[in-house]
Design an enzyme around this catalytic site. Structure first.
Site, PDB file in Angstrom:
ATOM      1  N   SER A   1      25.601  23.049 140.979  1.00 11.45           N
ATOM      2  CA  SER A   1      25.466  21.639 140.640  1.00 11.45           C
ATOM      3  C   SER A   1      26.356  20.786 141.555  1.00 11.45           C
ATOM      4  O   SER A   1      26.191  20.824 142.778  1.00 11.45           O
ATOM      5  CB  SER A   1      25.795  21.436 139.152  1.00 11.45           C
TER       6      SER A   1
ATOM      7  N   ASP B   1      14.108  22.380 137.640  1.00 11.28           N
ATOM      8  CA  ASP B   1      15.409  21.734 137.468  1.00 11.28           C
ATOM      9  C   ASP B   1      15.403  20.389 138.180  1.00 11.28           C
ATOM     10  O   ASP B   1      15.392  20.329 139.412  1.00 11.28           O
ATOM     11  CB  ASP B   1      16.504  22.637 138.040  1.00 11.28           C
TER      12      ASP B   1
ATOM     13  N   HIS C   1      18.892  23.920 134.232  1.00  8.91           N
ATOM     14  CA  HIS C   1      19.940  23.684 135.224  1.00  8.91           C
ATOM     15  C   HIS C   1      21.115  24.636 135.078  1.00  8.91           C
ATOM     16  O   HIS C   1      21.914  24.779 136.005  1.00  8.91           O
ATOM     17  CB  HIS C   1      20.434  22.236 135.102  1.00  8.91           C
TER      18      HIS C   1
END
Length: 431
Positions: free
Chosen positions: A272, A329, A394
């Site tokens: 991320s 995602d 995610h």
């Protein structure tokens, strides 16, 4: 091949046999012996009556092919179908990112909130990586430039320190592991977004020009996401150096300590926000320093980072980037837009817009036009996770599970066991 349901050894080979329904592996999950952390290959299905098992094989292939797995040939022929040895390496680096999350103090009521929970010497051991062959040599902190509103001080659960622990640098110092890997490896691992200040920085999505010492070519204008650059370069005078300063200082130390070694690699990994920081870190060090060893980025679920000039400079520096992407995602499709990007267009990315070449050239320097970087390993969780579950799509655990079970895009995208109820139960229990 028939095999016993136990750990077995020979003078050339050792392996572990496990049921075919096992979850993605790690040294802490298996908890077998001092040698099980060397398991790197999934191979040779075997049958015990009507049941199936997997054999893990550790030969010297990794040491001979490590440059391939680090991207020397841009992972050509290794991603679809996914090479089993590369799969093992991706999962191994994913465990370092998991450790970055596991070491972070999430308790907002604690006086040590947003710091590392463990000292450097025991950090990896506490997270089940004590036998990985690596030792942590540096803690990393990122500082946010945005200021939280004063009224939030009345709500302890919403407090957000300006500077937070975000990852670490680890060096492989075990001679057996160095021999297995084929080189000494340095890992820089970053966690993803946690604090409210970091979320606010994530919302600053317009592109901004890099400072002069990160932009060597005056004819190009490398630009990156504003909030990302802020977290990388902001410091607190007299208290906390910037993440950039810490990284550069550590790279100098690494070059001084290991410059005489023939085989050396720097692997930067993150999830991320950490994936974006990994890419920016690789750009910075390969621009700042000459005669670096091979620098590779393995990113999980990362957002976009910069524009075409940023990508051009990254490639010119020789940095290899493998982006592990879950097509379901949404974080991997933001921020900004991608315009007339051939590297993305052939993959059918819905965010790509085709424009005339003259307009495309005009738009290149726009503050919202991004470019994808590196090579992509594209996964999908659509058959296993219900629609609308963005958090699970995610989550790093989802990424590692999908990597472990990916076969190929043209035949069977995932092993059959991933589609069944046990996968959904696994996600519900672990995320």
């Amino acid at each position: 091949m028939r095999c016993p349901n136990q750990l077995f050894l020979t003078n050339k080979y050792f392996g572990v046999v496990l049921p075919n329904t096992w979850q993605y592996y790690s040294a802490s999950t298996l908890n077998l012996s001092t040698i099980t952390h060397r398991i790197i290959k999934i191979s040779n299905s075997c049958h015990l009556g009507s049941s199936h098992c997997l054999v893990f094989n550790d030969e010297d292939k990794l040491g001979k092919r490590w440059m391939e797995f680090q991207g020397i040939n841009n992972w050509d022929g290794l991603l679809d179908p996914l090479d089993d040895d590369l799969r093992g390496e991706i999962l191994r680096y994913g465990e370092f990112v998991e450790a970055a999350y596991g070491c972070f103090d999430f308790d907002t009521s604690s006086a040590t909130y947003a710091t590392c929970r463990y000292p450097k010497r025991s950090m990896l051991m506490q997270r089940g990586l004590g036998r990985s062959g690596y030792k942590v040599v540096k803690n990393l902190h990122a500082t946010c430039a945005v200021q939280m509103p004063r009224w939030l001080e009345k709500f302890p659960n919403l407090k957000s320190p300006q500077s937070s622990w975000i990852g670490y640098v680890a060096v492989c110092d075990d001679m057996d592991e160095i021999a297995r890997l084929g080189r000494r490896d340095i890992v820089i691992a970053y966690r993803g977004t946690v604090t409210y200040s970091e979320w606010l920085e994530n919302l600053r999505v317009t592109l901004t020009c890099l400072p002069d010492d990160m932009s060597p070519n005056e004819n190009n204008k490398p630009m990156v996401q504003s909030g990302l650059l802020s977290m990388y370069t902001t410091k607190i005078e007299g208290h906390m150096p910037s993440l950039q300063e810490t990284i550069r200082e550590e790279i100098i130390s690494i070059l001084n300590n290991y410059s005489d070694e023939y085989s050396l690699s720097i692997t930067i990994t993150g999830h991320s926000l950490g994936a974006a920081l990994a890419t920016l870190t690789a750009y910075d060090v390969t621009t700042k320093f000459n005669n670096l060893p091979m620098v590779t980025v393995l990113s999980f679920g990362g957002p976009r980072v910069g524009n075409k000039s940023f990508r051009y400079q990254l490639e010119k520096n020789g940095t290899k980037v493998l982006r592990i992407v879950n097509s379901d995602d949404p974080i991997t499709k933001v921020p900004g837009i991608v315009i007339d990007d051939d590297d993305v267009a052939h993959r059918g990315d819905a965010m790509v817009a085709r424009l005339p070449s003259w307009l495309d050239k005009y738009m290149e320097d726009a503050p919202w036009v991004y470019a994808e970087v590196g090579k992509e390993l594209k996964l999908s969780s659509k058959d296993s996770i219900r629609k609308g579950s963005v958090a699970k799509c995610h989550d790093l655990k989802t990424y590692l599970y999908l990597v472990n079970n990916f076969v190929s895009s043209s035949t069977c995208p995932l092993r059959a066991t991933v589609r069944n109820y046990s996968f959904r139960l696994y996600l519900r229990n672990t995320i």
